[in-house]
Design a protein around this motif. Structure first.
Motif, PDB file in Angstrom:
ATOM      1  N   CYS A 122      -4.457  32.139  23.260  1.00  0.00           N
ATOM      2  CA  CYS A 122      -5.937  31.595  22.543  1.00  0.00           C
ATOM      3  C   CYS A 122      -7.256  32.301  22.115  1.00  0.00           C
ATOM      4  O   CYS A 122      -6.942  33.409  22.262  1.00  0.00           O
ATOM      5  CB  CYS A 122      -6.363  30.477  23.901  1.00  0.00           C
ATOM      6  N   LYS A 134      -7.003  21.134  24.988  1.00  0.00           N
ATOM      7  CA  LYS A 134      -7.913  22.288  23.992  1.00  0.00           C
ATOM      8  C   LYS A 134      -8.112  21.734  23.116  1.00  0.00           C
ATOM      9  O   LYS A 134      -8.624  22.076  21.958  1.00  0.00           O
ATOM     10  CB  LYS A 134      -7.239  23.682  24.152  1.00  0.00           C
ATOM     11  N   SER A 176      -2.786  24.842  31.281  1.00  0.00           N
ATOM     12  CA  SER A 176      -3.164  24.581  30.066  1.00  0.00           C
ATOM     13  C   SER A 176      -2.332  23.242  30.325  1.00  0.00           C
ATOM     14  O   SER A 176      -1.652  22.240  29.265  1.00  0.00           O
ATOM     15  CB  SER A 176      -2.655  25.375  29.336  1.00  0.00           C
ATOM     16  N   THR A 198      -3.935  27.603  19.844  1.00  0.00           N
ATOM     17  CA  THR A 198      -2.995  27.822  21.097  1.00  0.00           C
ATOM     18  C   THR A 198      -2.552  28.704  20.669  1.00  0.00           C
ATOM     19  O   THR A 198      -1.860  29.377  21.859  1.00  0.00           O
ATOM     20  CB  THR A 198      -2.917  27.170  22.064  1.00  0.00           C
TER      21      THR A 198
END
Length: 270
Positions: A60, A157, A134, A168
């Motif tokens: 990230c 995200k 995630s 990412t």
């Protein structure tokens, strides 16, 4: 993003010996552990004992814990050590309405260690358990691991697929698949979205995350987390440049606008 009250490396001393009965049946599980801390904030309800496992498959741009990205950066530790450490704070944590949270890095990169810790925190210490992930490696989360998880803190995200890969280095779909699996199980979820000016903040991107989140039916809270640079010193210590060093933090008005988009979908956004 989280208000930490204590940050300590994993203790180097061995934990107290288990009882004879427990030792006879307990398997020895180890993993690469970066550190643990006690925190209040976005790691789950109340005061939490948070364990950070090392290693993460994502890269990230705004990662504030670059020192947890590689498993080699952690220390080989046993589940017994970590559970014994958490046990020291059990009464305080329970009185504060808290629990234990597994974070990283990405905990599901070490699913056996993750499952062992969640199971023992829940069944031996009687603590509320949370998994911070995630979702990219959600397929590694076994049914028993999820049964021992009271709350999943799921980072979504970006909604835009190309942007997600830019942020990412990985595809978005595994996270969406895991989110749907959690919804089918009726597992309580808090969704977390990092608002980065000039990157994740376009209105249609935020709206896409909000609409998907609302469709799940099992999300009790959304944390809109303002981007910050508190991890920049860690990059410097590692001899690396923080990728978003020139990116500003969002203004209070920008954060409020993003939260309003989630609220418009009937979600509780903080």
């Amino acid at each position: 993003m989280t208000t930490h009250t204590l940050l300590l490396p994993v203790p180097a001393v061995a934990s107290p010996a288990a009882t004879a009965a427990g030792a006879a049946t307990r398997r020895s599980v180890t993993g690469s552990v970066h550190s643990w801390d006690l925190s209040t904030g976005v790691d789950g309800p109340g005061t939490r004992f948070v364990t950070f496992l090392s290693g993460c498959p994502l890269d990230c741009l705004y990662c504030h814990n670059p020192d947890t990205k590689r498993m080699r950066n952690g220390r080989r530790s046993s589940a017994e050590e970590i559970v014994a450490e958490a046990a020291k704070y059990r009464d305080f944590i329970r009185a504060a309405g808290g629990g234990a949270t597994l974070s990283g890095g990405e905990p599901l990169l070490q699913p056996v260690m993750a499952g062992e810790l969640l199971h023992r925190w829940k069944h031996e210490l009687g603590l509320h358990t949370a998994l911070d992930t995630s979702g990219f490696l959600g397929s590694r989360a076994t049914g028993s691991l999820l049964n021992d998880t009271d709350l999943v803190l799921l980072d979504i995200k970006s909604w835009d697929r190309d942007l997600y890969r830019r942020v990412t280095g990985r595809p978005l779909q595994p996270t969406l698949d895991f989110a749907r699996r959690l919804a089918d199980l009726g597992k309580q979820v808090w969704v977390r979205f990092v608002l980065v000016p000039g990157l994740t903040d376009p209105e249609d991107n935020v709206a896409g995350v909000a609409a998907f989140t609302a469709s799940l039916g099992n999300v009790s809270r959304v944390d809109v987390l303002p981007f910050h640079k508190l991890g920049a010193a860690k990059y410097e210590a590692l001899g690396q440049r923080f990728p978003l060093t020139d990116t500003p933090s969002p203004t209070p008005a920008q954060v409020a606008a993003a939260r309003a988009i989630f609220a418009a979908e009937g979600l509780s956004a903080v």
